[in-house]
Design a protein around this motif. Structure first.
Motif, PDB file in Angstrom:
ATOM      1  N   ALA A   1      46.896   6.758  87.548  1.00 55.20           N
ATOM      2  CA  ALA A   1      46.989   6.526  89.004  1.00 55.20           C
ATOM      3  C   ALA A   1      45.587   6.406  89.605  1.00 55.20           C
ATOM      4  N   LEU A   2      44.645   7.237  89.129  1.00 57.64           N
ATOM      5  CA  LEU A   2      43.267   7.186  89.646  1.00 57.64           C
ATOM      6  C   LEU A   2      42.607   5.841  89.315  1.00 57.64           C
ATOM      7  N   PHE A   3      42.718   5.436  88.060  1.00 58.87           N
ATOM      8  CA  PHE A   3      42.035   4.198  87.653  1.00 58.87           C
ATOM      9  C   PHE A   3      42.714   2.947  88.241  1.00 58.87           C
ATOM     10  N   VAL A   4      44.040   3.022  88.425  1.00 66.84           N
ATOM     11  CA  VAL A   4      44.731   1.892  89.066  1.00 66.84           C
ATOM     12  C   VAL A   4      44.259   1.775  90.516  1.00 66.84           C
ATOM     13  N   MET A   5      44.099   2.920  91.168  1.00 63.41           N
ATOM     14  CA  MET A   5      43.603   2.899  92.548  1.00 63.41           C
ATOM     15  C   MET A   5      42.217   2.257  92.597  1.00 63.41           C
ATOM     16  N   MET A   6      41.366   2.652  91.657  1.00 64.67           N
ATOM     17  CA  MET A   6      40.007   2.084  91.640  1.00 64.67           C
ATOM     18  C   MET A   6      40.055   0.586  91.316  1.00 64.67           C
ATOM     19  N   GLY A   7      40.907   0.219  90.383  1.00 62.90           N
ATOM     20  CA  GLY A   7      40.974  -1.178  89.954  1.00 62.90           C
ATOM     21  C   GLY A   7      41.535  -2.104  91.020  1.00 62.90           C
ATOM     22  N   LEU A   8      42.505  -1.601  91.796  1.00 62.78           N
ATOM     23  CA  LEU A   8      43.130  -2.487  92.783  1.00 62.78           C
ATOM     24  C   LEU A   8      42.472  -2.413  94.158  1.00 62.78           C
ATOM     25  N   CYS A   9      41.868  -1.276  94.467  1.00 66.45           N
ATOM     26  CA  CYS A   9      41.303  -1.136  95.815  1.00 66.45           C
ATOM     27  C   CYS A   9      39.832  -1.538  95.874  1.00 66.45           C
ATOM     28  N   ILE A  10      39.162  -1.623  94.727  1.00 64.48           N
ATOM     29  CA  ILE A  10      37.779  -2.124  94.731  1.00 64.48           C
ATOM     30  C   ILE A  10      37.863  -3.597  94.324  1.00 64.48           C
TER      31      ILE A  10
ATOM     32  N   GLY B   1      34.238  -1.986  90.275  1.00 65.10           N
ATOM     33  CA  GLY B   1      35.397  -1.157  89.940  1.00 65.10           C
ATOM     34  C   GLY B   1      35.273  -0.567  88.545  1.00 65.10           C
ATOM     35  N   SER B   2      34.847  -1.399  87.583  1.00 63.76           N
ATOM     36  CA  SER B   2      34.730  -0.928  86.202  1.00 63.76           C
ATOM     37  C   SER B   2      33.649   0.142  86.082  1.00 63.76           C
ATOM     38  N   VAL B   3      32.504  -0.111  86.712  1.00 66.04           N
ATOM     39  CA  VAL B   3      31.402   0.860  86.632  1.00 66.04           C
ATOM     40  C   VAL B   3      31.828   2.173  87.295  1.00 66.04           C
ATOM     41  N   ALA B   4      32.475   2.054  88.471  1.00 63.48           N
ATOM     42  CA  ALA B   4      32.910   3.267  89.181  1.00 63.48           C
ATOM     43  C   ALA B   4      33.910   4.058  88.329  1.00 63.48           C
ATOM     44  N   ALA B   5      34.824   3.355  87.677  1.00 63.90           N
ATOM     45  CA  ALA B   5      35.842   4.036  86.862  1.00 63.90           C
ATOM     46  C   ALA B   5      35.209   4.694  85.634  1.00 63.90           C
ATOM     47  N   VAL B   6      34.241   4.005  85.019  1.00 68.30           N
ATOM     48  CA  VAL B   6      33.585   4.582  83.832  1.00 68.30           C
ATOM     49  C   VAL B   6      32.781   5.829  84.241  1.00 68.30           C
ATOM     50  N   ILE B   7      32.114   5.731  85.393  1.00 65.52           N
ATOM     51  CA  ILE B   7      31.368   6.914  85.877  1.00 65.52           C
ATOM     52  C   ILE B   7      32.353   8.060  86.140  1.00 65.52           C
ATOM     53  N   ALA B   8      33.476   7.726  86.795  1.00 59.63           N
ATOM     54  CA  ALA B   8      34.488   8.757  87.079  1.00 59.63           C
ATOM     55  C   ALA B   8      34.990   9.372  85.775  1.00 59.63           C
ATOM     56  N   ALA B   9      35.197   8.533  84.760  1.00 62.10           N
ATOM     57  CA  ALA B   9      35.685   9.033  83.463  1.00 62.10           C
ATOM     58  C   ALA B   9      34.664   9.996  82.846  1.00 62.10           C
ATOM     59  N   PHE B  10      33.392   9.609  82.912  1.00 53.75           N
ATOM     60  CA  PHE B  10      32.346  10.488  82.361  1.00 53.75           C
ATOM     61  C   PHE B  10      32.284  11.811  83.135  1.00 53.75           C
ATOM     62  N   VAL B  11      32.380  11.702  84.464  1.00 52.55           N
ATOM     63  CA  VAL B  11      32.337  12.926  85.286  1.00 52.55           C
ATOM     64  C   VAL B  11      33.506  13.837  84.905  1.00 52.55           C
ATOM     65  N   ILE B  12      34.692  13.245  84.740  1.00 52.95           N
ATOM     66  CA  ILE B  12      35.882  14.029  84.379  1.00 52.95           C
ATOM     67  C   ILE B  12      35.672  14.703  83.018  1.00 52.95           C
ATOM     68  N   MET B  13      35.151  13.936  82.056  1.00 51.92           N
ATOM     69  CA  MET B  13      34.964  14.492  80.705  1.00 51.92           C
ATOM     70  C   MET B  13      33.885  15.574  80.692  1.00 51.92           C
ATOM     71  N   LEU B  14      32.749  15.269  81.323  1.00 48.22           N
ATOM     72  CA  LEU B  14      31.646  16.243  81.310  1.00 48.22           C
ATOM     73  C   LEU B  14      32.016  17.494  82.088  1.00 48.22           C
ATOM     74  N   CYS B  15      32.725  17.291  83.206  1.00 46.91           N
ATOM     75  CA  CYS B  15      33.184  18.446  83.995  1.00 46.91           C
ATOM     76  C   CYS B  15      34.115  19.309  83.159  1.00 46.91           C
ATOM     77  N   ALA B  16      35.016  18.622  82.424  1.00 49.38           N
ATOM     78  CA  ALA B  16      35.991  19.358  81.609  1.00 49.38           C
ATOM     79  C   ALA B  16      35.263  20.212  80.569  1.00 49.38           C
ATOM     80  N   VAL B  17      34.345  19.582  79.849  1.00 52.51           N
ATOM     81  CA  VAL B  17      33.621  20.311  78.795  1.00 52.51           C
ATOM     82  C   VAL B  17      32.780  21.426  79.419  1.00 52.51           C
TER      83      VAL B  17
END
Lengths: 279, 304
Positions: free
Chosen positions: A151-160, A166-182
């Motif tokens: 749902a998050l990435f679809v929002m980024m993909g369709l609203c940007i 959109g791709s760069v923002a989503a990849v950054i978000a993915a890294f933030v999610i992963m690094l935050c998790a670890v």
């Protein structure tokens, strides 16, 4: 909407991206299990496949971001969203059908990770070491986590409107999610007390003893107070973070938060997509 | 007259810029409606509103008799095909795959008619060539084919000949005429290349600063664009004196040329010019072009 879903699924599986994603998941999970089996040290017990499952999930966060934003971004890039709107589809149908198509692709990756880890893990590593409760918790939480992330990435993909942004923002978000998790899991896993025998004798005077327990000392690295509360909030909000914690503590999961995140992200995405002028 | 599209006082603002200021226009059924205006006049904004890519701030429009505020507008749009600004095609797919994709979007049960469509737009032999390797004209024609997938009654084309070479322009023009005459498709075509538009439009809407300043049929425009005889002489002052004497309406265009209106007798003019020692060099019939008519309507001011 069924027509849009059918058309979207056909296009998704015409793209090479999904097959590349599955190949990457194999290299991250399956290939590592095979490597572990072939090059194991004699006499050393093999680990359970749970670790490969979690690393597969972490890779999936990044791959989902890339897959979804490239799939949806090309609709903006080529202007093909216009073909759907100008032949009479409402924006809700377009948004929701795209969500379902992307979700189908993410589910395929998800099932692939489970199947690959379970099959190869059973064949080569002797099966899961965790209890069924842990495995079921992992399954439920990961399922919800990837639904919310879709749902998050679809929002980024369709609203940007820009594919690259959109791709760069989503990849950054993915890294933030992963690094935050670890990061949050590491910080929250630091024990509050340490056994005296684990501390070198020379360093012992620097540690404060636990009152009433002379065998333990207070760990100075332990994160407590308001800082811990903040980290716990971040941990709860990040389903990937919860996912990493499950093998240690199956009761630590909070499935309501990813479910709520899913609903909020879907609703927010639809509202933004409906309101915005399309190019 | 039956209208396929009617707009009433449409307004659209982008922050401080008002793109449409109460635009009212009517597109008759079966017409090739040329939507004429300079860049920034509001042509693309209107097309975007009709296609549902944007919502008007005020005003309304009717598409096939259904108001834009009615739920039925989505159904009405099924009878429309459009190209807005650039052709909406997947560049990583072949022409055939692009049409198949649009067939899937429309929910057509089979891929029947795809080869006829490709044939119609002249892309039958593109085979496995991906759209990213197509020329601009081929992409434009593929865009039109995609817009035709739903067998539309109205085809909306936004600047379809922009950037095309002369051959491409001729191909698109012939295709539009063919679609209008053979398939009875009403075409709304926006352009600022007026001469080209004049070769195919049956109706015109002139837009300036977000408003339609004049709507007319091609016949009406032809009547408005007065014919004249352009005379080239050695002394335009002498010509002016002769024409004044004869009571003939004229307009001096430069030091040697003048446009003479009505039906002047050239032999008489020549005889009278002789008295002033002035020679008639050339004389030919001249139409006031769509371009000059447009300039007379909206003025020749610079773009905003």
């Amino acid at each position: 909407m069924n027509k849009l879903i059918r058309a979207g699924i056909k296009r998704m599986f015409r793209l090479k991206t999904i097959y590349i994603c599955l190949a990457v998941l194999f290299f991250i999970g399956g290939f590592d299990i095979i490597k572990e089996f072939l090059f194991r040290e004699p006499g050393k017990s093999l680990p359970g496949p749970e670790g490969y499952l979690v690393s597969g999930f972490l890779a999936m966060v990044l791959l989902s971001a890339v897959l979804i934003t490239s799939f949806l971004g090309s609709e903006h890039q080529y202007g093909t969203l216009r073909n759907k709107i100008s032949v009479g589809y409402d924006r809700f149908s377009i948004y929701f059908s795209n969500f379902l198509v992307c979700y189908a692709a993410v589910l395929i990756m998800y099932v692939f990770v489970w199947l690959q880890t379970t099959l190869l893990g059973n064949l080569m590593l002797g099966g899961y070491k965790s209890s069924n409760k842990v495995l079921i918790s992992l399954m439920i939480l990961s399922f919800l986590a990837f639904t919310a992330l879709t749902a998050l990435f679809v929002m980024m993909g369709l609203c940007i409107h820009s594919k690259s942004v959109g791709s760069v923002a989503a990849v950054i978000a993915a890294f933030v999610i992963m690094l935050c998790a670890v990061g949050t899991v590491q910080l929250l896993s630091i024990p509050q007390y340490l056994p005296v025998e684990e501390i070198a004798e020379m360093e012992l005077p620097g540690y404060e003893r636990v009152p009433g327990d002379p065998a333990m000392v207070i760990n100075p690295d332990y994160v407590g107070g308001s800082r811990r509360n903040t980290i716990e909030i971040v941990h709860d909000l990040n389903p990937m973070s919860q996912l990493l914690m499950v093998p240690e503590d199956a009761d630590a999961k909070n499935i309501i938060i990813p479910a709520a995140e899913l609903v909020i992200l879907l609703a927010a995405g639809m509202i933004i997509f409906k309101k915005r002028d399309l190019k | 007259m039956e209208y396929i599209l009617k707009t009433n006082c449409l307004e659209k603002k982008y922050r401080d810029f008002t793109a449409l200021k109460g635009l009212t226009m009517n597109v008759p059924k079966g017409a090739v409606y040329g939507f004429v205006g300079k860049n920034g006049a509001g042509k693309t904004t209107l097309i975007r509103l009709i296609c549902g890519l944007q919502e008007p701030d005020s005003g309304e429009f009717e598409l096939f008799g259904v108001k834009n505020t009615d739920r039925g507008i989505f159904k009405s749009r099924r009878r429309m095909g459009a190209i807005v600004e650039t052709p909406s095609i997947y560049l990583d797919m072949t022409a055939e795959d692009n049409l198949k994709q649009q067939y899937d979007v429309l929910g057509k049960p089979a891929y029947e008619g795809i080869s006829e469509l490709l044939n119609l737009v002249g892309l039958k032999d593109t085979g496995k060539k991906k759209a990213k390797n197509f020329s601009l004209g081929m992409r434009q024609r593929l865009g039109i084919a995609v817009a035709l997938c739903g067998d539309p009654d109205l085809l909306v084309l936004d600047e379809p000949i922009n950037g095309l070479d002369p051959q491409g322009i001729i191909e698109i023009r012939e295709l539009i005429i063919k679609l209008n005459r053979e398939k009875k498709i009403t075409v709304l075509i926006s352009s600022h290349i007026l001469d080209e538009l004049s070769k195919l439009a049956t109706h015109y809407g002139f837009i300036d600063h977000g408003q339609v300043v004049k709507e007319m049929s091609a016949e009406e425009l032809e009547r408005e664009c007065r014919k004249c005889i352009r005379l080239k002489v050695t002394d335009v002052n002498a010509l002016a004196m002769v024409l004044d004497e004869m009571g003939i309406e004229y307009k001096v265009t430069d030091d040697n040329n003048a446009d003479v209106y009505g039906s002047p007798v050239l032999s008489e003019i020549t005889r009278k010019l002789d008295k002033y020692g002035c020679d008639l060099i050339t004389a030919y019939e001249h139409d006031e072009s769509l371009e000059s008519y447009y300039i007379s309507l909206v003025g020749g001011g610079s773009h905003e």
